[in-house]
Design an enzyme around this catalytic site. Structure first.
Site, PDB file in Angstrom:
ATOM      1  N   ASP A 105      -7.099 -22.787  25.912  1.00 24.88           N
ATOM      2  CA  ASP A 105      -6.775 -23.824  24.926  1.00 24.88           C
ATOM      3  C   ASP A 105      -7.997 -24.307  24.170  1.00 24.88           C
ATOM      4  OD1 ASP A 105      -4.077 -23.991  25.483  1.00 24.88           O
ATOM      5  OD2 ASP A 105      -4.374 -25.415  27.118  1.00 24.88           O
TER       6      ASP A 105
HETATM    7  C1  GLC Z   1      -4.310 -25.379  31.225  1.00 25.49           C
HETATM    8  C2  GLC Z   1      -3.057 -25.186  30.422  1.00 25.49           C
HETATM    9  C3  GLC Z   1      -2.784 -23.717  30.198  1.00 25.49           C
HETATM   10  C4  GLC Z   1      -4.006 -23.045  29.644  1.00 25.49           C
HETATM   11  C5  GLC Z   1      -5.205 -23.263  30.535  1.00 25.49           C
HETATM   12  C6  GLC Z   1      -6.500 -22.703  29.967  1.00 25.49           C
HETATM   13  O1  GLC Z   1      -4.111 -24.967  32.547  1.00 25.49           O
HETATM   14  O2  GLC Z   1      -1.934 -25.759  31.052  1.00 25.49           O
HETATM   15  O3  GLC Z   1      -1.711 -23.566  29.314  1.00 25.49           O
HETATM   16  O4  GLC Z   1      -3.727 -21.678  29.508  1.00 25.49           O
HETATM   17  O5  GLC Z   1      -5.406 -24.648  30.697  1.00 25.49           O
HETATM   18  O6  GLC Z   1      -6.920 -23.366  28.833  1.00 25.49           O
END
Ligand code: GLC
Length: 786
Positions: free
Chosen positions: A471
């Site tokens: 993210d």
């Molecule tokens: C969090 C989010 C997930 C994402 C991960 C890496 O766990 O819930 O959707 O892929 O972070 O950023």
């Protein structure tokens, strides 16, 4: 340092001191009513949706921590003392307060002894009904008669959790909370929730002698839950809340002779009418009814866990697979990332990518629910093939778009569902799109693939979009490309090719395979850095995750996913996984990248805003670690896989709970990496993809028992020292009792396999008539030794 232990027989984690480094919580309720309860009674509840139907309030990031909660105060006027049964919020000195908390499957029991009064309060949410029950057992273990005041306490939320914590000029004028014949009703109507007709009720089995519904009256000015005026004075104000902050507090007067025991039952729930509330209070405050509901919960969980159990030489594996990891998988499946002690339940709904992944961990046990979940998710997909990033459970409506990976995870969940259940007809189910129209599930999946293949950048890789799985790689620019999405696309296209082949769509199968191979070729051409795969290209074509970068030189997931997607010859895959071991592995797990970003690079994204070693910036991401475990099993390196698996296993943290900090019976999202002064400390427990992927790594890849279209594949990849193990697995209506023997001390390779004494070629248990049970014996070793 330890704060407790695993009680395997009762499937409980027992916390032996209340001052855990962070609140150690449990989730109660599996259907529509959810209650979180900590080891000191903190926590809140909601009905269906933590944002729009919040029942109890919780003050996040508050000091004192973990307030408010479900409290029971006991006051003894003669001794001029009061305390609380869950230690918080009164917090008596531990030298005089005996304490134990048992977090079980669907219930939590907090026991205490103070001032010669023993108490045990058991909180749970019954299987049916939108309510929670607290059973309170009391015993006078002293020699004197005791005259006690007992107060219950909950603080209500004004239903809409966003307004409740932001729009005080409005919300502090709407409360309506009163007591009627001992039952407290929270009648507040939050108008913008159009058509909202819920009320909350809170009742108790015994006669009350007073009550309070207004927080300010009960607590008193400049006080807190630690020293409420009412409790200190030993009285109630019989207050009603009309505006202000509504609470529910009953006061009961108890006289207890030496050795006398008492059992009280409290019921808190939501309904539509006061009549309904009264009926439910009267039904569930009956001790026998409450106890049988509690037994029900325990039996249901045992039934759920029965779908898969293991007896291995490693106690941690057994504790996790048979109880805690399976339990966490179900919890994450239920609530996605919406409401935890770290997600306030207002911004994050059911994550599209998260929920698709969460399906894998519960496929074998609640496949019908998974089917429905896949439908809900596909309904949040657009005609073009992409999807909303998340949706809210009450409305099932989505928000946010633009991630480059979300829609692709639908292929993984749907394909896995079909492998587990054999329900290929599901592919013909017509499912609407979020922007109108509908198609069969098969076309939804195909469109997901097509969408990504139609958004390719200048290197031939999928465009990054707003971000991908990570993210925080969220500012790389419109032309940025993701190597990892390319790998995910390879994997799901290969799966689609096999699926299409399985249902005799030969042309599709060839086409999908062709697309996967082309993408694979591109990745190997443009993204191999010499020793590992780079992570992405930014919009100007500069590599991210390359030896040429000064920070973030190597990322974990493009290495493990190269193996998962099978995109290169063994030698190259071994090479990049060796680099993971060399550059990213630490004593607490594998870091997501290294070295961390020390400064914020606007061309990469939020990742550089985290302190080095935390979260995506070089944290040990427990969601991504099992992908390395899986990769190592695919490479046949069982010892390495098992070492990675054990390194981040919650059970491993039991003895270092003071370093780890979060609950040691569930996975957390991440553990601080080597570059953090808090190296080894975990954050964001419970709702994380770590649950499912560790479960999958252990059961599908280490134990090696995984569903395929034709049956149940048995191909373990275990530590050589294991003599063998046993797995009981329900699959397509049949029970397989599988005994794996390892006389030659190898890691894998099936030498012989018999089902009910009959020899089977290969390593797939054929599908049998539902209803029966079969004895499977597998001997490892032989030509396929690994
Ligand atoms: C969090 C989010 C997930 C994402 C991960 C890496 O766990 O819930 O959707 O892929 O972070 O950023």
């Amino acid at each position: 340092m330890r704060y407790g232990y695993f009680d395997e027989k009762n499937k409980e984690y027992v916390i032996t001191r209340p001052d855990t480094p962070t609140p150690w919580i449990n989730y109660l309720g599996l259907e529509e009513y959810c209650a979180m309860v900590s080891n000191t009674g903190g926590g809140y509840s909601f009905h269906k949706d933590p944002r729009d139907k919040r029942i109890l309030r919780y003050r996040y990031n508050n000091i004192p921590v973990d307030r408010p909660g479900r409290y029971i105060y006991i006051g003894d006027k003669e001794a001029d003392e009061f305390w609380s049964c869950s230690w918080q919020p009164v917090i008596k000195p531990l030298s005089r307060f005996k304490y134990e908390c048992r977090h079980g499957l669907g219930y939590t029991k907090i026991s205490a002894e103070y001032n010669k009064i023993k108490s045990a309060v058991t909180y749970f949410v019954p299987e049916k009904g939108s309510l929670e029950i607290w059973i309170l057992d009391l015993k006078n273990v002293g020699k004197k008669i005791r005259r006690l005041n007992l107060f219950s306490y909950v603080e209500f939320c004004l239903w809409q959790a966003v307004a409740d914590s932001t729009d005080f000029q409005y919300t502090l004028n709407i409360a309506n909370c009163l007591s009627e014949n001992g039952i407290i009703f929270h009648l507040t109507n939050y108008y913008p929730a159009a058509g909202f007709s819920s009320l909350a009720y809170f009742g108790v089995s015994h006669k009350v002698c007073g009550f309070d519904c207004d927080r300010e009256k009960f607590i008193g000015p400049y006080r807190s839950e630690s020293n409420p005026l009412a409790v200190e004075k030993g009285c109630s104000f019989n207050s009603r809340a009309l505006g202000g902050n509504p609470i529910g507090s009953h006061r009961l007067r108890l006289t207890m002779g030496p050795n006398q025991e008492m059992h009280l039952v409290f019921v808190l729930g939501v309904g539509e009418t006061r009549e309904e509330g009264k009926e439910l209070v009267s039904k569930f405050t009956d001790l026998q009814v409450a106890l049988s509901e509690l037994d029900n919960i325990k039996a249901n969980w045992r039934h759920y866990l029965d779908y898969l159990s293991v007896k291995s030489p490693d106690r941690d594996v057994d504790v996790l697979i048979n109880t805690w990891n399976a339990y966490q998988c179900r919890t994450t499946f239920n609530w996605s990332r919406s409401a935890s002690y770290y997600e306030a339940g207002i911004g994050r709904g059911m994550g599209f990518r998260d929920s698709n992944q969460d399906c894998l961990g519960v496929l074998h046990s609640v496949s019908e629910r998974v089917r429905q979940r896949i439908i809900d998710l596909a309904t949040n997909q657009f005609k073009e093939g992409n999807s909303y990033h998340q949706y809210f459970p009450l409305t099932k409506k989505g928000d946010k778009t633009g991630y480059s990976d979300d829609h692709l995870w639908l292929i993984l969940s749907a394909d896995s569902y079909i492998k587990e259940t054999g329900d290929v007809d599901f592919l013909d189910e017509r499912i609407p799109y979020a922007d109108g129209g509908s198609d069969t599930l098969y076309i939804h999946l195909k469109k997901a693939m097509d969408y990504s293949f139609s958004r390719i950048g200048s290197h031939g890789l999928p465009l990054m979009g707003y971000a991908d799985w990570n993210d925080c790689l969220n500012n790389m620019g419109p032309g940025a490309e993701s190597v990892w999405v390319g790998q995910l696309l390879c994997l799901v296209s290969k799966q689609m090719a096999k699926l299409a082949g399985f249902i005799n769509r030969k042309d599709d199968s060839l086409a999908f395979e062709g697309l996967a191979l082309k993408m694979q070729e591109t990745i190997n051409k443009v993204a191999w850095d010499g020793n590992w795969y780079i992570r992405a290209f930014d919009t100007k074509g500069r590599p991210v995750g390359s030896s040429k970068c000064s920070e973030g030189k190597i990322y974990l997931i493009p290495q493990s996913w190269a193996v998962l997607a099978g995109i290169a010859p063994q030698e190259r895959l071994v090479r990049c996984m060796d680099m993971v071991a060399r550059h990213l592995d630490t004593k607490y797990g594998i870091m997501l990248l290294s070295p961390p970003y020390k400064t914020f690079d606007p061309h990469i994204g939020a990742i550089g805003t985290f302190a080095p070693g935390l979260k995506e910036n070089s944290g040990i991401f427990c969601h991504a670690n099992p992908w390395a475990v899986i990769a190592e099993t695919i490479l046949g390196r069982a010892e390495k896989a098992f070492y990675y698996y054990k390194n981040i296993a919650p059970t491993t943290h039991n003895k270092i709970a003071d370093v780890h900090k979060t609950e040691v019976y569930v996975y957390s999202q991440f553990i601080a990496g080597r570059d953090s002064p808090e190296f080894g400390m975990a954050r964001n427990s419970w709702l994380t993809g770590s649950a499912t992927w560790n479960f999958i790594a252990a059961t599908w890849y280490i134990l090696g028992i995984r569903p395929v279209y034709q049956g149940l594949q048995v191909s373990p990849c275990i530590p050589k020292e294991w003599n063998g193990f046993r797995v009981k697995r329900k699959f397509r209506g049949t029970i397989y009792d599988i005994e794996i023997m390892n006389p030659n001390k190898v890691s894998g390779g099936v030498r012989s396999l018999t089902v009910d004494g009959k020899r089977i070629e290969g390593s797939v248990l054929p599908i049998s008539e539902p209803g029966g049970s079969h004895q499977v014996k597998v001997v490892l070793g032989g030509i396929n030794d690994i």
